[in-house]
Structures are given as structure tokens and as C-alpha cells.
Design an enzyme around this catalytic site. Structure first.
Site, PDB file in Angstrom:
ATOM      1  N   THR A 201       0.851  -1.188   0.000  1.00 54.14           N
ATOM      2  CA  THR A 201       0.000   0.000   0.000  1.00 54.14           C
ATOM      3  C   THR A 201       0.884   1.234   0.000  1.00 54.14           C
ATOM      4  O   THR A 201       1.973   1.235   0.598  1.00 54.14           O
ATOM      5  CB  THR A 201      -0.911   0.020   1.236  1.00 54.14           C
ATOM      6  OG1 THR A 201      -0.099   0.172   2.406  1.00 54.14           O
ATOM      7  CG2 THR A 201      -1.700  -1.271   1.357  1.00 54.14           C
ATOM      8  N   LYS A 458     -13.345  18.329  13.068  1.00 51.50           N
ATOM      9  CA  LYS A 458     -14.180  18.639  14.225  1.00 51.50           C
ATOM     10  C   LYS A 458     -14.076  20.126  14.529  1.00 51.50           C
ATOM     11  O   LYS A 458     -13.031  20.616  14.950  1.00 51.50           O
ATOM     12  CB  LYS A 458     -13.753  17.816  15.445  1.00 51.50           C
ATOM     13  CG  LYS A 458     -14.810  17.789  16.543  1.00 51.50           C
ATOM     14  CD  LYS A 458     -14.530  16.717  17.576  1.00 51.50           C
ATOM     15  CE  LYS A 458     -15.718  16.564  18.522  1.00 51.50           C
ATOM     16  NZ  LYS A 458     -15.478  15.491  19.528  1.00 51.50           N
ATOM     17  N   TRP A 463     -18.902  17.551  14.003  1.00 53.60           N
ATOM     18  CA  TRP A 463     -18.170  16.904  12.914  1.00 53.60           C
ATOM     19  C   TRP A 463     -18.538  17.509  11.575  1.00 53.60           C
ATOM     20  O   TRP A 463     -19.709  17.757  11.286  1.00 53.60           O
ATOM     21  CB  TRP A 463     -18.460  15.402  12.877  1.00 53.60           C
ATOM     22  CG  TRP A 463     -17.948  14.651  14.074  1.00 53.60           C
ATOM     23  CD1 TRP A 463     -18.699  14.114  15.080  1.00 53.60           C
ATOM     24  CD2 TRP A 463     -16.580  14.379  14.394  1.00 53.60           C
ATOM     25  NE1 TRP A 463     -17.882  13.518  16.013  1.00 53.60           N
ATOM     26  CE2 TRP A 463     -16.583  13.671  15.621  1.00 53.60           C
ATOM     27  CE3 TRP A 463     -15.372  14.672  13.791  1.00 53.60           C
ATOM     28  CZ2 TRP A 463     -15.418  13.232  16.234  1.00 53.60           C
ATOM     29  CZ3 TRP A 463     -14.200  14.233  14.400  1.00 53.60           C
ATOM     30  CH2 TRP A 463     -14.225  13.526  15.601  1.00 53.60           C
TER      31      TRP A 463
END
Length: 564
Positions: A201, A458, A463
Site C-alpha cells: 500500500t 471537528k 463533525w
């Protein structure tokens, strides 16, 4: 299996019954019978039939065997998307070896890290990457054999030129080596849980992590993903008469397993080499490509290139994933003649676990509803189980409103990270794979990714979904690309910052004009007031990862270092 059968005397397995292990060689069964005359092309360089492809796979297996390689050895490939890569997709794992698809877009030190971490004994090396690999014989001591891949036109006149250009540390040139061995090879059966592939990855922190997949996992992913594609309404999924060309690199998550799927079906295939927009569109038009896949960046490149030609696409079905597709780009894609299908997956999931469903429900949607639906992440494909968990690991209702971390199970998910069991344990907390994606699932099973855990903002205790803000700002006609990140704020903790790349013809636009879209969204109830970015910064180009995704980690770093 035999133990279960022996529990009842009437259900004894025949002594000579074939157990049919789910190994990659079984994916070739149909094509060997039904598609021998179908063609596979590498750009404008090579075209041959499946019958020749099968022989070349056998030849490559013989080359590896002649070099003394054994089952369990790792064979790495550094190449652009070519017929050779496709041959390695089959010959290497079918020989019981492990195929490492090297991400050639990583920084050179990271490429070397992945090589040294997996320790391949052989490397198939495209001449273009020789400067990157020239010291591997010193810095990567596990590599004992290097096969030279040369894109020079084949033919008697070029053999001496190719040989003269080869470094002295390679075993020989790919085509010459294949020509020297038999085109017959008897691939054995073995345990379907044998590791077939590994890749790394690109990662957002630290060194890349290696994932690995077994033959069984790849076969089941290929079957389930192909089935999910073919079940959609006409004009949306795979069909026997499709022409396939990958636009996700073969080094990245098996190119979403479509080279395996396309070969299993027996489709006409085209491999484009390096991803150059002009070449991609040329090949699409020349070969009448109908089936492909890619990240939103690829979709954007295709649209831009075709627009310069004053034409539209005709019958191109494009699966889009890797990162969230915003509705502004989706609208332009439809106008340009691309039938795009969104889905969801990750490196650790082999990769496809969800895909958009087209049925009677979508037939009656308005165009605006269609675009919104197409930008969601689809529904779980067959054999996939999903849940949404709160921070305490409790499953939340699938009501389209409850939001938490997406966790999942499927028979093809990587079981851990290579030589990194601690990270694997973190990935599989509680017996479910943790995606680190924040999502909700509707009552009809449609998945909506709202953000990545590391990207959610946040502000003042509330959020903010960066993806939602990006989607709204993408509708401005002057915006080519947009990304939203959280930046520190003394009063609110964090505030969203929008980074925008403008279309070339609209470089004089003001930030206030784009932010007006955000304020309008607040008035309409689509966005909370604290979700509107405090400011917009304009960039010439958007930082991206090696596989074309928006690199928000780099954006945050650039902002902290006052580079933007």
C-alpha cells in the site's frame, strides 16, 4: 471435505473425483475452449490471440523454472501495463510462486524498501526503470535473476540493438528468453490457500505495508466482482462482447482483479502501457473499448482529452473507485458520454466489496437523483458482510442516518500485513476488518462513505464531512478539482480549508464566488453553517498519491509549512 463425507457411508467421494482447488489456473478454463481466437493487444506494439497467450504463459513458466526458481519464491515485476504483465499475472502464481507487483510510482527509496521487505529472487524489469533499479544487485541482495523487458519494436533488425542496450547483470531479454524454451508446461494443482500475490500500500504514514492474497481469495474476488458487474442493467456491467482496457495500474490491487476477470470471460483486451491521456483516448477509439475502471483523476483526464478533440465517448462503461467521486465531475462525465459506475474497495480487500446496483429503482430516478446515487459507494457484492460500528464497537442501525466506522467480512480480505502482525491485529479487531472509513448504510443496503477517520474535521465540537463540502463546491463551473482539509483554529479547534484547482479558462475567479455555493447550501439545509470553509486557497495542481488519490496528508503538511 473428505472427513465430512465419511460421516455417512452413502456419501463417499469417488476415488478419482477431482477436488477442483480454487487456484488461478482455473480462471483460464473457459477461455482455453471458447476464446482461442480472441485477441490481446499491448498498445500499438503487439497483438496476438488467446491461443498464443496460453503458449507464452507456458514459456514464461519454463523460463522461471530453467532459472532454478522454486514454488514459494517471490517474483517481482516493474513494468507498465503490458501483455508481459498479464502473462506474469498467470505464469508466476500458477507455478506456485508469489507475484510481487511493484508500485513504480513510489519514491525510489520506498520502491527499494518494498523490494527488500518482500525479498524477491527474480525481477522482471522494464528498461525504463533501469536507472531506478541499477543498484539492486548491491542494495537488494535477494534478487538473483533479472529479466530485461524492452519495448523496442521486435524483429531481426532490433535483436542486436536490444542486446547491446542490456546491462551486464541481467539474464536476458524477455522475448529472447521465451523463444528459447518450450511452449508446453503442466501447471500443478496445490493448496488453494497458497499465497499468490503481494503488493504494498502507498500508505499515509511510515513505510508502505505489504498485503498478500491467496489463490482462493483471488478466484472468489474475481467471481463475485464479475457477477456483481454482470447483474446490473444492460449498458452498465460486463458482457461477453465487451472490449476491456485497464486504467488502474496492474501494480495496484491486481488492477481491481479485472485482468483476471476479463481473461476468465475471454474478452478482447487492450493494455495501454503508461497512462498518457492522448494514448488512452486513442486506444479507446481505435479498439472501441467498452469496459474499464479508474480513480476520479483518470476520469477527469479522459474527459479533458476528449473535450479537446470536440467529441464524446461512445459506450465506455467505467467503474470509478479509490476515492470519492464528487457530483460536479459526475455530471460532466455523463455529458461526455461515459457510463460510470461507482464502487468501494481498498488495498486490503483485494479490492471490490461494494458496487452500484442498477435496477427498476434507478430506472425511474431523475437525472439529479441518478447523479447523487451514482456517487454513493454502491451495495455489498455477493459474499460481503458489512456493519457500521460506533466508537465502542457496537453495531448501529442501517437507517441511512446512523454514522460510524465501516467494518466488514468477506472471504478475500487480506488476513494480515506481511511481516507486520501487530498492524494486522489492529486491522482485524473484534474479528471484523476495520476500514477507517466513516459511513452509513441505508435501509436498502446502499453504502455512503462520509469521510476517512483521519480526514474528518471537528469544528466547535461538531463533525464536518470534508467529502460533503467538496461535493458542494465541485458544482461551481470554474472548479476543476477541490479538496477540503481541517486546519487548527484557536476558537473552534479546527476549521475547514478548501484547496481548489481552477479550470484554465477561469483563473480570474474570486474565492468569494466559490464560497457562495457553500453559503447557498447552508440556506437550503444541505450543509451546517460551520461546514462552510473559512477560506479558499488556489493551487496549480493537487497533491496526489502514487495511485492518483488526493493526498490530504501532504496537503496538511504543506499548509503547516506555509507552502500553500
Amino acid at each position: 471435505m473428505t472427513t465430512i463425507l465419511n460421516q455417512h457411508e452413502d456419501y463417499q467421494q469417488a476415488q478419482e473425483a477431482y477436488g477442483f482447488p480454487l487456484i488461478i489456473k482455473q480462471l483460464l478454463n473457459r477461455a482455453k475452449i471458447a476464446s482461442k481466437d480472441q485477441t490481446i493487444s499491448y498498445a500499438d506494439k503487439v497483438t496476438y490471440t488467446y491461443a498464443e497467450f496460453f503458449k507464452r504463459v507456458n514459456r514464461l513458466a519454463n523460463v522461471l523454472k530453467t532459472m532454478g526458481l522454486q514454488p514459494g519464491d517471490v517474483v517481482a515485476v516493474m513494468d507498465w501495463d503490458s501483455h508481459r504483465y498479464l502473462e506474469a499475472y498467470f505464469a508466476v502464481p500458477m507455478s506456485g510462486m508469489i507475484l510481487q507487483t511493484v508500485n513504480v510510482r513510489l519514491a525510489e527509496d520506498k520502491v527499494l524498501y518494498t523490494i527488500n521487505h518482500s525479498k524477491p529472487k527474480a525481477l522482471l524489469l522494464n528498461a525504463e526503470f533501469e536507472p531506478m533499479a541499477k543498484n539492486y544487485r548491491h542494495e537488494a541482495p535477494s534478487i538473483e535473476k533479472i529479466i530485461w523487458l524492452d519495448d523496442t519494436e521486435y524483429g531481426e533488425d532490433n535483436i542486436q540493438t536490444q542486446q547491446a542496450s542490456m546491462p551486464d547483470y541481467v539474464e536476458g531479454e524477455y522475448e529472447s528468453l521465451l523463444a528459447e524454451v518450450s511452449d508446453e508446461f503442466d501447471f500443478p494443482d496445490f493448496d488453494e490457500n497458497t499465497i499468490a500475490t503481494t503488493f504494498y500500500t502507498s500508505g499515509t504514514t511510515g513505510d508502505p505495508k505489504g498485503v498478500f492474497f491467496t489463490h482462493r481469495q483471488i478466484v472468489l474476488q474475481t467471481l463475485s466482482s464479475t457477477l456483481a458487474s454482470a447483474l446490473s442493467a444492460e449498458g452498465q456491467g460486463a458482457r461477453y462482447n465487451d472490449v476491456y482496457m485497464p486504467m488502474t495500474p496492474l501494480f495496484h490491487v491486481h488492477a481491481w482483479c479485472w485482468p483476471y476477470g476479463a481473461t476468465m470471460i475471454g474478452l478482447k483486451q487492450v493494455y495501454p502501457g503508461r497512462y498518457i491521456p492522448e494514448v488512452l483516448v486513442d486506444l479507446i477509439e481505435q479498439h472501441k473499448v467498452t469496459l474499464s475502471h479508474g480513480v476520479p483523476t483518470i476520469l477527469q483526464m479522459l474527459i479533458k482529452e476528449m473535450a479537446t478533440r470536440g467529441r464524446k465517448f461512445n459506450g465506455l462503461k467505467l467503474s470509478v473507485g479509490g476515492s470519492k467521486l464528487n457530483e460536479g465531475l459526475a455530471e460532466v462525465a455523463i455529458e461526455s458520454g461515459i457510463e460510470f459506475i461507482s464502487g468501494f474497495g481498498m488495498s486490503e480487500s483485494c479490492p471490490v466489496v461494494a458496487r452500484a446496483v442498477f435496477d427498476d429503482k434507478t430506472d425511474v430516478m431523475s437525472m439529479d437523483e441518478q447523479i447523487s446515487y451514482r456517487c454513493l459507494s454502491g451495495s455489498p457484492i455477493m459474499l460481503v458482510s458489512m456493519e457500521i460500528w460506533d466508537e465502542n464497537g457496537k453495531a448501529l442501525p442501517m437507517d441511512g442516518e446512523s454514522t460510524g466506522e465501516l467494518v466488514m467480512r468477506a472471504p478475500w480480505l487480506t488476513q494480515s500485513y506481511f511481516k507486520n502482525p501487530d498492524a494486522g491485529d489492529e486491522l482485524w479487531r473484534g474479528g471484523w476488518m476495520h476500514t477507517q472509513d466513516i459511513a452509513c448504510i441505508t435501509a436498502d443496503g446502499t453504502l455512503k462513505i462520509t469521510d476517512r477517520l483521519k480526514d474528518v474535521i471537528k469544528s466547535g465540537g461538531e463533525w464536518v464531512s470534508s467529502l460533503e463540502v467538496e461535493n458542494i463546491l465541485s458544482f461551481h463551473p470554474c472548479v476543476a478539482e477541490v479538496a477540503v482539509i481541517g486546519i487548527a483554529d484557536e476558537k473552534w479547534g479546527e476549521r475547514p480549508l478548501a484547496l481548489v484547482v481552477l479550470k484554465p479558462e477561469h483563473v480570474d475567479i474570486k474565492a468569494e464566488d466559490i464560497l457562495a455555493l457553500g453559503h447557498h447550501a447552508v440556506e437550503k439545509g444541505y450543509l451546517p453553517k460551520y461546514g462552510v470553509p473559512s477560506e479558499i486557497k488556489f493551487l496549480r495542481e493537487m497533491p496526489k498519491t502514487s495511485v492518483g488519490k488526493l493526498d490530504k496528508k501532504k496537503m496538511r503538511m504543506m499548509y503547516a509549512e506555509k507552502l500553500i
